[in-house]
Design a protein around this motif. Structure first.
Motif, mmCIF file in Angstrom:
data_model
loop_
_atom_site.group_PDB
_atom_site.id
_atom_site.type_symbol
_atom_site.label_atom_id
_atom_site.label_comp_id
_atom_site.label_asym_id
_atom_site.label_seq_id
_atom_site.Cartn_x
_atom_site.Cartn_y
_atom_site.Cartn_z
ATOM 1 N N HIS A 31 -9.067 4.571 -1.105
ATOM 2 C CA HIS A 31 -8.511 3.519 -1.577
ATOM 3 C C HIS A 31 -8.948 2.301 -0.814
ATOM 4 O O HIS A 31 -8.800 2.245 0.264
ATOM 5 C CB HIS A 31 -6.821 3.630 -1.570
ATOM 6 C CG HIS A 31 -6.250 2.218 -1.838
ATOM 7 N ND1 HIS A 31 -6.271 1.734 -3.175
ATOM 8 C CD2 HIS A 31 -5.656 1.277 -1.041
ATOM 9 C CE1 HIS A 31 -5.712 0.396 -3.356
ATOM 10 N NE2 HIS A 31 -5.395 0.047 -1.962
ATOM 11 N N SER A 32 -9.863 1.474 -1.227
ATOM 12 C CA SER A 32 -10.334 0.598 -0.351
ATOM 13 C C SER A 32 -10.430 -1.066 -1.510
ATOM 14 O O SER A 32 -11.124 -1.526 -2.098
ATOM 15 C CB SER A 32 -11.986 0.774 -0.473
ATOM 16 O OG SER A 32 -12.733 -0.322 0.597
ATOM 17 N N PRO A 33 -9.257 -1.586 -1.223
ATOM 18 C CA PRO A 33 -8.870 -2.778 -1.953
ATOM 19 C C PRO A 33 -9.707 -3.978 -1.192
ATOM 20 O O PRO A 33 -10.103 -3.984 -0.177
ATOM 21 C CB PRO A 33 -7.254 -2.889 -1.487
ATOM 22 C CG PRO A 33 -7.228 -2.484 -0.156
ATOM 23 C CD PRO A 33 -7.987 -1.281 -0.055
ATOM 24 N N LYS A 50 -1.425 -4.381 -4.103
ATOM 25 C CA LYS A 50 -1.352 -5.905 -3.888
ATOM 26 C C LYS A 50 -2.281 -6.877 -4.772
ATOM 27 O O LYS A 50 -1.902 -7.617 -5.467
ATOM 28 C CB LYS A 50 -1.641 -6.541 -2.460
ATOM 29 C CG LYS A 50 -1.599 -7.887 -2.538
ATOM 30 C CD LYS A 50 -1.241 -8.200 -0.723
ATOM 31 C CE LYS A 50 0.021 -8.049 -0.414
ATOM 32 N NZ LYS A 50 0.387 -8.655 0.876
ATOM 33 N N ASN A 51 -3.473 -6.318 -4.929
ATOM 34 C CA ASN A 51 -4.552 -7.028 -5.650
ATOM 35 C C ASN A 51 -4.893 -6.016 -7.084
ATOM 36 O O ASN A 51 -5.535 -4.908 -6.893
ATOM 37 C CB ASN A 51 -5.853 -7.132 -5.014
ATOM 38 C CG ASN A 51 -5.581 -8.292 -3.936
ATOM 39 O OD1 ASN A 51 -5.494 -9.581 -4.281
ATOM 40 N ND2 ASN A 51 -5.673 -7.893 -2.741
ATOM 41 N N LYS A 52 -4.497 -6.625 -8.262
ATOM 42 C CA LYS A 52 -4.090 -5.419 -9.326
ATOM 43 C C LYS A 52 -5.616 -5.501 -10.298
ATOM 44 O O LYS A 52 -5.725 -6.128 -11.189
ATOM 45 C CB LYS A 52 -3.157 -6.099 -10.088
ATOM 46 C CG LYS A 52 -1.725 -6.028 -9.319
ATOM 47 C CD LYS A 52 -0.601 -6.241 -10.164
ATOM 48 C CE LYS A 52 0.596 -6.417 -9.091
ATOM 49 N NZ LYS A 52 0.835 -5.226 -8.526
ATOM 50 N N HIS A 53 -6.580 -4.674 -9.523
ATOM 51 C CA HIS A 53 -7.786 -4.443 -10.181
ATOM 52 C C HIS A 53 -8.059 -3.185 -9.905
ATOM 53 O O HIS A 53 -8.118 -2.824 -8.698
ATOM 54 C CB HIS A 53 -8.800 -5.570 -9.873
ATOM 55 C CG HIS A 53 -9.136 -5.617 -8.460
ATOM 56 N ND1 HIS A 53 -10.040 -4.723 -7.849
ATOM 57 C CD2 HIS A 53 -8.659 -6.618 -7.358
ATOM 58 C CE1 HIS A 53 -10.229 -5.112 -6.638
ATOM 59 N NE2 HIS A 53 -9.329 -6.196 -6.305
ATOM 60 N N GLY A 59 0.726 -1.331 0.083
ATOM 61 C CA GLY A 59 -0.027 0.005 -0.103
ATOM 62 C C GLY A 59 0.818 1.222 -0.091
ATOM 63 O O GLY A 59 0.588 2.122 -0.703
ATOM 64 N N SER A 60 1.661 1.207 0.701
ATOM 65 C CA SER A 60 2.706 2.465 0.833
ATOM 66 C C SER A 60 3.615 2.565 -0.338
ATOM 67 O O SER A 60 3.709 3.670 -0.914
ATOM 68 C CB SER A 60 3.799 2.424 2.076
ATOM 69 O OG SER A 60 4.680 1.382 1.955
ATOM 70 N N ALA A 61 4.139 1.577 -1.108
ATOM 71 C CA ALA A 61 4.658 1.583 -2.403
ATOM 72 C C ALA A 61 3.908 2.303 -3.361
ATOM 73 O O ALA A 61 4.191 2.817 -4.324
ATOM 74 C CB ALA A 61 4.934 0.349 -2.720
#
Length: 448
Positions: free
Chosen positions: A312-314, A404-407, A78-80
């Motif tokens: 941002h809500s992954p 992390k989750n690429k969508h 997340g920080s990246a």
């Protein structure tokens, strides 16, 4: 001759009131000098000719899920992502970790984890939920940036919505601490009632209709009424309607201590996007009509919206892999694109860059007690800087996503600018050119 750690040369530096071509000298993590031409040497020099130098962004609304749900998003990824998006500081919301940040023990655990893993600086929200009202004073003393509560169902059993009694009681407890309460403002009665009405439907249009604009406006009005009585400072998150903006402005003019944010997705996308892209575009409140989007942009341009934050809500990809818009996870994964989205609006509407910097950096720093060290490019402040190329486009692909989750609803979108390098206290925490990155994030607490 003076020696510095870093000199950024000949960039177009975005100051609070103007943009100037200048050098920026950095020493011991701070901005030492901003001048048209700095004589001296440095351990490292950066050629910023042709680039804009912005103050680092401060995203006050992000959901990382560590501890407990790191597979959704953690501090490391997340920080990246935030750094890649020009954000040098972010505030993590309290609800999706296990445990949620509603006790001092949970706060300290999260702070320790973030301090080990975060690339960027971070602040931590505390939570207001039924039963934790006696924890609020201690959480405030331990350094939360403020408190978050939901007025509508959360979908998260670890962090329940605050009923009216909890909300009013919590405001009375929060007010003396000097902290503020951030609110997800949708009427539980309206949302639950409309969900029952559409209980046999699964499509995007039905989902949008189940959370009407009136649900937001009613909740905003109720919260303002409580704030007038309790004197609790408020911050309304992810406001999606122009009418809610107007009600908040009226309250501000009446003396209520209140600010608000909106999110890039409400300024760029519409309910048609939900129909087109499906669950990747599902959020709450939902994306609105094109007419409402235009009204919200006008409110932003008129100075009625204080800041723009990502929300941002992954979640894991399988929680979005459904055509049932009621069952899909309700959150947009977009923390990497807030800065670029605001620059896109600036280009479309002729907005001067000092105003965009205020939405992204200055206003968050001022509201949340960080203006002593962050929020603008000024001598003596942290050297949190972002180099932006306004002549180089950036197209969002899975390959260049850092979450992390690429969508994401942003996938396939081309922005007209690109983030080239991000500095935190003079150290590189993101480089489009692949330069080494340092992990130097700190738990940043409001300055009293």
């Amino acid at each position: 001759m003076d020696n510095y750690d870093v000199i950024i040369r000949k960039g177009r530096v975005v100051l609070k009131e103007t943009v100037v071509t200048a050098d920026v000298a950095i020493k011991n993590g701070l901005i030492e000098k901003v001048h048209s031409s700095i004589a001296g040497t440095a351990d490292s020099e950066v050629d910023a000719q042709g680039l804009y130098v912005f103050p680092g962004g401060i995203d006050v609304h992000a959901h990382f899920s560590e501890p407990g749900r790191e597979h959704w998003e953690g501090f490391e990824t997340g920080s990246a992502m935030m750094a890649a998006g020009g954000m040098t500081t972010y505030f993590d919301m309290p609800l999706n970790g296990i445990p949620s940040t509603v006790t001092v023990e949970a706060l300290k655990e999260k702070a320790e984890t973030g301090s080990r893993k975060s690339i960027a600086d971070f602040g931590l929200w505390g939570g207001l939920v039924p039963g934790n009202e006696e924890e609020l004073e201690t959480l405030a003393a331990e350094g939360v940036v403020g408190f978050k509560a939901f007025m509508s169902p959360t979908g998260n059993k670890e962090f329940e919505r605050s009923d009216d009694h909890t909300l009013f009681n919590g405001m009375q407890k929060i007010a003396p601490t000097g902290k503020l309460l951030a609110l997800h403002s949708e009427s539980a009665v309206i949302v639950k009632g409309m969900e029952q009405r559409y209980s046999e439907h699964t499509d995007a249009v039905s989902f949008s209709r189940s959370r009407p604009e009136e649900a937001e406006v009613e909740a905003v009005n109720r919260a303002i009424s409580y704030a007038k009585v309790t004197k609790c400072p408020l911050h309304f998150v992810h406001i999606s309607t122009a009418e809610a903006v107007e009600r908040i402005q009226e309250a501000r003019l009446a003396g209520v201590d209140v600010t608000l944010e909106t999110c890039p997705h409400y300024l760029l996308f519409t309910e048609d996007t939900l129909v087109e892209k499906g669950a990747a575009a599902k959020c709450a409140p939902p994306l609105r009509s094109n007419e409402q989007k235009q009204k919200l942009i006008e409110a932003l341009l008129d100075g009625k919206i204080d800041m723009v934050s990502s929300d941002h809500s992954p979640c894991p990809s399988d929680m979005k892999d459904t055509d049932d818009m009621f069952a899909a996870w309700g959150g947009i994964s977009g923390g990497q694109y807030t800065f670029l989205a605001v620059l896109e609006l600036a280009a479309a509407h002729g907005i001067k860059f000092p105003r965009t910097a205020q939405w992204l950096s200055g206003a968050p720093a001022e509201r949340f007690g960080l203006s002593g060290s962050k929020g603008e490019i000024k001598e003596g402040k942290d050297a949190d800087l972002v180099l932006v190329d306004m002549n180089k486009s950036f197209t969002v692909t899975k390959e260049n996503m850092y979450m992390k989750n690429k969508h994401s609803v942003y996938e396939g979108m081309t922005f007209s600018a690109s983030i080239e390098q991000t500095f935190l206290r003079g150290e590189t925490i993101f480089s489009a050119a692949g330069k080494p990155v340092k992990r130097i994030g700190r738990w940043t607490q409001p300055q009293q």
